[in-house]
Design an enzyme around this catalytic site. Structure first.
Site, PDB file in Angstrom:
ATOM      1  N   GLY A  96       0.800  -1.207   0.000  1.00 59.37           N
ATOM      2  CA  GLY A  96       0.000   0.000   0.000  1.00 59.37           C
ATOM      3  C   GLY A  96       0.836   1.260   0.000  1.00 59.37           C
ATOM      4  N   GLN A 139      -6.720  -0.990   4.948  1.00 58.49           N
ATOM      5  CA  GLN A 139      -7.329  -1.708   6.070  1.00 58.49           C
ATOM      6  C   GLN A 139      -8.662  -2.359   5.714  1.00 58.49           C
ATOM      7  OE1 GLN A 139      -6.139  -2.470   9.035  1.00 58.49           O
ATOM      8  NE2 GLN A 139      -4.236  -1.308   8.866  1.00 58.49           N
ATOM      9  N   SER A 173      -2.722  -3.765   0.393  1.00 57.44           N
ATOM     10  CA  SER A 173      -1.579  -4.598   0.803  1.00 57.44           C
ATOM     11  C   SER A 173      -2.094  -5.985   1.160  1.00 57.44           C
ATOM     12  CB  SER A 173      -0.873  -3.994   2.023  1.00 57.44           C
ATOM     13  OG  SER A 173      -0.004  -2.959   1.664  1.00 57.44           O
ATOM     14  N   ALA A 174      -1.522  -7.018   0.558  1.00 56.06           N
ATOM     15  CA  ALA A 174      -2.008  -8.385   0.770  1.00 56.06           C
ATOM     16  C   ALA A 174      -1.836  -8.848   2.206  1.00 56.06           C
ATOM     17  CB  ALA A 174      -1.280  -9.344  -0.172  1.00 56.06           C
ATOM     18  N   HIS A 175      -0.821  -8.334   2.899  1.00 63.44           N
ATOM     19  CA  HIS A 175      -0.534  -8.865   4.238  1.00 63.44           C
ATOM     20  C   HIS A 175      -1.556  -8.427   5.285  1.00 63.44           C
ATOM     21  CE1 HIS A 175       1.377  -5.306   6.314  1.00 63.44           C
ATOM     22  NE2 HIS A 175       1.467  -4.907   5.065  1.00 63.44           N
ATOM     23  N   CYS A 235       3.566   1.568  12.066  1.00 62.59           N
ATOM     24  CA  CYS A 235       4.562   2.467  11.491  1.00 62.59           C
ATOM     25  C   CYS A 235       4.965   3.571  12.458  1.00 62.59           C
ATOM     26  CB  CYS A 235       4.031   3.084  10.195  1.00 62.59           C
ATOM     27  SG  CYS A 235       3.696   1.837   8.938  1.00 62.59           S
TER      28      CYS A 235
END
Length: 391
Positions: free
Chosen positions: A71, A180, A200-202, A328
């Site tokens: 992302g 998210q 984001s895949a994770h 982050c």
């Protein structure tokens, strides 16, 4: 020690099916997707199959799906290209955005002289759409609106359908960080006229290092990583085939189990809210994270009624992985910008934030274990406070 994982907003564990799919690709489909021989073309087919799969989920065209590493890269590409290639001179955003958006916007202000307009959230973390509409009409400069769909710390939802409609009415570009919310709810970009989004895949049990950007066709966006024709020339470089396949498998699993998983996670979240309220006097919740309809079911932002900057470490020593805010921002000496927007100085000085984030793997027994640990920490705090008062 049995470990309890309650930091799913930071990342999620890979499912076994995803691991198996990725290992199969690494063993068998090792060709370069840009190669013309059969091994390369087999790898290319895998990528295009996932592209169509993502497009079907979003009710978009496959040509609008650009695979990236995450992302953060997607958001950087979109914002920087809007300024560098589409002539954007003004960005309307929020101090509640993820760092990858916030810092990219500041970078464009410093390097390119872009005007930045911040929408101020209320105490619940909501944005006033009337304020947005007024800002849209205030200037003739080419404008980009960048507002996230679900906040990564509070889970607060933005009505992106209404925001997208406002932007379209005012001939303004709209980008939403959907990291998210992607794969945690139904998405239909044929009915939401936004221009750009990120994933984001994770965040849904896929691999780290794999994501995508949604780029509305005919937007004119150009890549910031150059050197090859990959990904419609928007993202040069050899594609991460196993990562893309992992993303596709994780998305497939998430969508096949979406209704069941959402019901489970909502039940877990409700149980956590009620247990915290019953067991810890003075506990409160930030934004709309405790509201079933106002926030993403995977995130609960808690405000504990005592100050303990070491609480994350203490819980980790008890085998509980949890966050005090955005991953982050972990390790930061001061509260996150999100909490600074929502809380006053006294609350920041005398309370402790905690972000609990759930997945379909989270159990009530794990919430009970967290509660017992928090009660122990709270009791120690009360003893130390009493001893300090008696000195």
């Amino acid at each position: 020690m049995d470990r309890i994982y309650l930091d799913n907003a930071a990342t999620t564990p890979l499912s076994e099916e995803v691991i198996d799919a990725m290992v199969g690709v690494m063993k068998t489909n090792y060709g370069n997707p840009s190669s013309t021989h059969s091994l390369g073309q087999e790898a290319k087919v895998l990528i295009e199959n996932v592209r169509r799969q993502v497009a079907d989920y979003l009710h978009a065209s496959p040509s609008e799906i650009i695979f990236t590493s995450c992302g953060t890269e997607s958001n950087n590409m979109i914002i920087k290209s809007c300024v560098n290639h589409l002539g954007v001179e003004r960005i309307i955003t929020s101090p509640m955005e993820h760092k990858c958006v916030a810092e990219t916007v500041i970078d464009m202000k410093k390097r390119k002289g872009v005007e930045v307009v911040y929408l101020r959230p209320n105490r619940k973390g909501d944005h006033d759409l009337a304020e947005l509409e007024a800002a849209l009409k205030k200037s003739d400069k080419k404008t980009l609106v960048s507002l996230m769909h679900a906040n990564n710390e509070t889970g607060n939802f933005l009505d992106i359908k209404k925001v997208a409609a406002l932007c379209k009415e005012n001939n303004v570009l709209f980008h939403s960080d959907t990291v998210q919310s992607m794969a945690h709810m139904e998405m239909d970009f044929s009915e939401i006229p936004l221009d750009f989004a990120s994933c984001s895949a994770h965040k849904f049990h896929g691999p780290k290092g794999s994501g995508f950007a949604f780029v509305r066709k005919a937007s004119g966006l150009k890549g910031i990583i150059t050197g090859g024709p990959q990904e419609r020339s928007l993202r040069a470089g050899t594609e991460n085939v196993c990562g893309i396949v992992g993303l596709g498998k994780a998305l497939e699993i998430a969508l096949n189990n979406l209704e069941k998983d959402i019901l489970h996670i909502k039940d877990i979240k409700k149980y956590a809210v009620e247990s915290l309220q019953n067991e810890i006097e003075g506990v409160s919740f930030n934004g709309r994270s405790a509201e079933e309809d106002g926030s993403l079911c995977t995130v609960l932002s808690v405000l504990l009624p005592f100050k303990d900057p070491m609480i994350g470490l203490k819980l980790d020593m008890k085998g509980i992985a949890i966050s005090q805010g955005s991953a982050c921002s972990s390790g930061a000496a001061k509260p996150s910008m999100v909490l600074m927007m929502l809380l006053d100085e006294e609350e920041l000085e005398h309370s402790t934030p905690l972000r609990i984030s759930f997945s379909h793997l989270t159990t009530k027994a794990e919430i009970d274990a967290l509660l017992e640990s928090l009660k122990e920490i709270a009791a120690t705090f009360q003893i130390e406070k009493a001893n300090s008062t008696h000195r």
